[in-house]
Motif scaffolding. Structure first.
Motif, PDB file in Angstrom:
ATOM      1  N   LEU A 152      -6.447 -11.684  -2.653  1.00 26.75           N
ATOM      2  CA  LEU A 152      -6.169 -10.247  -2.703  1.00 26.75           C
ATOM      3  C   LEU A 152      -4.682  -9.973  -2.869  1.00 26.75           C
ATOM      4  CD1 LEU A 152      -8.496  -9.017   0.184  1.00 26.75           C
ATOM      5  CD2 LEU A 152      -8.996  -9.151  -2.264  1.00 26.75           C
ATOM      6  N   GLU A 153      -4.390  -8.900  -3.565  1.00 22.78           N
ATOM      7  CA  GLU A 153      -3.020  -8.438  -3.777  1.00 22.78           C
ATOM      8  C   GLU A 153      -2.706  -7.309  -2.802  1.00 22.78           C
ATOM      9  OE1 GLU A 153      -0.899  -9.731  -6.052  1.00 22.78           O
ATOM     10  OE2 GLU A 153      -2.425 -11.168  -6.702  1.00 22.78           O
ATOM     11  N   ASP A 154      -1.415  -7.042  -2.609  1.00 20.74           N
ATOM     12  CA  ASP A 154      -0.998  -5.890  -1.816  1.00 20.74           C
ATOM     13  C   ASP A 154      -1.498  -4.609  -2.474  1.00 20.74           C
ATOM     14  OD1 ASP A 154       0.484  -7.094   0.277  1.00 20.74           O
ATOM     15  OD2 ASP A 154       2.181  -7.382  -1.055  1.00 20.74           O
ATOM     16  N   ARG A 155      -1.851  -3.638  -1.643  1.00 24.46           N
ATOM     17  CA  ARG A 155      -2.254  -2.306  -2.116  1.00 24.46           C
ATOM     18  C   ARG A 155      -1.397  -1.288  -1.380  1.00 24.46           C
ATOM     19  NH1 ARG A 155      -7.517  -4.921  -2.025  1.00 24.46           N
ATOM     20  NH2 ARG A 155      -8.129  -5.221  -4.183  1.00 24.46           N
ATOM     21  N   GLN A 156      -0.150  -1.164  -1.844  1.00 25.44           N
ATOM     22  CA  GLN A 156       0.808  -0.285  -1.165  1.00 25.44           C
ATOM     23  C   GLN A 156       1.291   0.790  -2.113  1.00 25.44           C
ATOM     24  OE1 GLN A 156       3.845  -2.877   0.398  1.00 25.44           O
ATOM     25  NE2 GLN A 156       2.412  -3.954   1.685  1.00 25.44           N
ATOM     26  N   PRO A 157       1.419   2.023  -1.665  1.00 26.72           N
ATOM     27  CA  PRO A 157       1.012   2.453  -0.338  1.00 26.72           C
ATOM     28  C   PRO A 157      -0.504   2.497  -0.238  1.00 26.72           C
ATOM     29  CG  PRO A 157       1.689   4.349  -1.611  1.00 26.72           C
ATOM     30  CD  PRO A 157       1.918   3.129  -2.467  1.00 26.72           C
ATOM     31  N   GLY A 158      -0.977   2.456   0.972  1.00 33.19           N
ATOM     32  CA  GLY A 158      -2.415   2.475   1.177  1.00 33.19           C
ATOM     33  C   GLY A 158      -2.762   2.925   2.574  1.00 33.19           C
ATOM     34  N   LYS A 165       2.215  -3.094   5.651  1.00 31.59           N
ATOM     35  CA  LYS A 165       3.128  -2.254   6.436  1.00 31.59           C
ATOM     36  C   LYS A 165       3.145  -0.801   5.981  1.00 31.59           C
ATOM     37  CE  LYS A 165       7.160  -3.442   3.698  1.00 31.59           C
ATOM     38  NZ  LYS A 165       8.457  -4.078   3.673  1.00 31.59           N
ATOM     39  N   SER A 166       2.652  -0.503   4.779  1.00 36.18           N
ATOM     40  CA  SER A 166       2.700   0.886   4.308  1.00 36.18           C
ATOM     41  C   SER A 166       1.811   1.802   5.138  1.00 36.18           C
ATOM     42  CB  SER A 166       2.328   0.974   2.826  1.00 36.18           C
ATOM     43  OG  SER A 166       0.952   0.727   2.624  1.00 36.18           O
ATOM     44  N   ALA A 167       0.871   1.241   5.906  1.00 30.57           N
ATOM     45  CA  ALA A 167       0.004   2.062   6.759  1.00 30.57           C
ATOM     46  C   ALA A 167       0.706   2.454   8.058  1.00 30.57           C
ATOM     47  CB  ALA A 167      -1.287   1.314   7.071  1.00 30.57           C
ATOM     48  N   GLY A 168       1.856   1.850   8.327  1.00 36.63           N
ATOM     49  CA  GLY A 168       2.637   2.214   9.510  1.00 36.63           C
ATOM     50  C   GLY A 168       2.337   1.350  10.720  1.00 36.63           C
TER      51      GLY A 168
END
Length: 154
Positions: free
Chosen positions: A109-115, A124-127
């Protein structure tokens, strides 16, 4: 995309077994075990399991001072190094979510940011308030697709 790794030796319909060595991640055994269970409970095609002492693991898990990360090894999925970055922990990010996210990278899987927090790959984009370590339905489908034919063809 990398292929599902030969780490399993599984028979038809059995899960691809991916072992991990957490001996260099002192203090994080519980977080690692819980993150592995987050994947094991939802993706029957893959089984993340602690390697037996004296055996070579597919995944090496280390604790570092910096940011978390995953470094795949070679062209096959399920092999590589997961870094539990203490810098993210110091900022308040959840250890279980970090490990689950990094396992996701080694599962293809790849990063899904922001998400949203509901996506473990949003990282980390979810906080820092987000502690969800469970893959979303879309993430589950993707990993099942990555490993489904490998699990069924052994």
């Amino acid at each position: 995309m990398p292929e599902a790794g030969p780490a399993a030796g599984a028979g038809r319909g059995e899960a691809v077994l991916l072992t991990y060595d957490a001996s260099a991640a002192e203090g994080f055994a519980g977080a690692i075990r819980t993150a592995a269970e987050s994947w094991n409970d939802r993706v029957p095609e893959v089984r993340l399991q602690r390697a037996r002492s004296g055996t070579e693991a597919d995944i090496r898990i280390v604790a570092t001072k910096g940011w978390p990360g995953a470094e795949p090894q070679g062209p096959s999925l399920g092999k590589g190094t997961v870094s539990i970055g203490r810098r993210a922990l110091a900022q308040g990010h959840d250890a279980i979510r970090i490990v689950s996210h990094e396992f996701g990278h080694l599962l293809g899987l790849e990063d899904r940011q922001p998400g949203p927090c509901s996506s473990v790959m949003s990282g980390k984009s979810a906080g820092t308030a987000c502690t969800n370590s469970y893959p979303s339905a879309a993430e589950i489908r993707e990993v099942r697709g990555n490993f489904g034919s490998a699990a069924g063809s052994r």
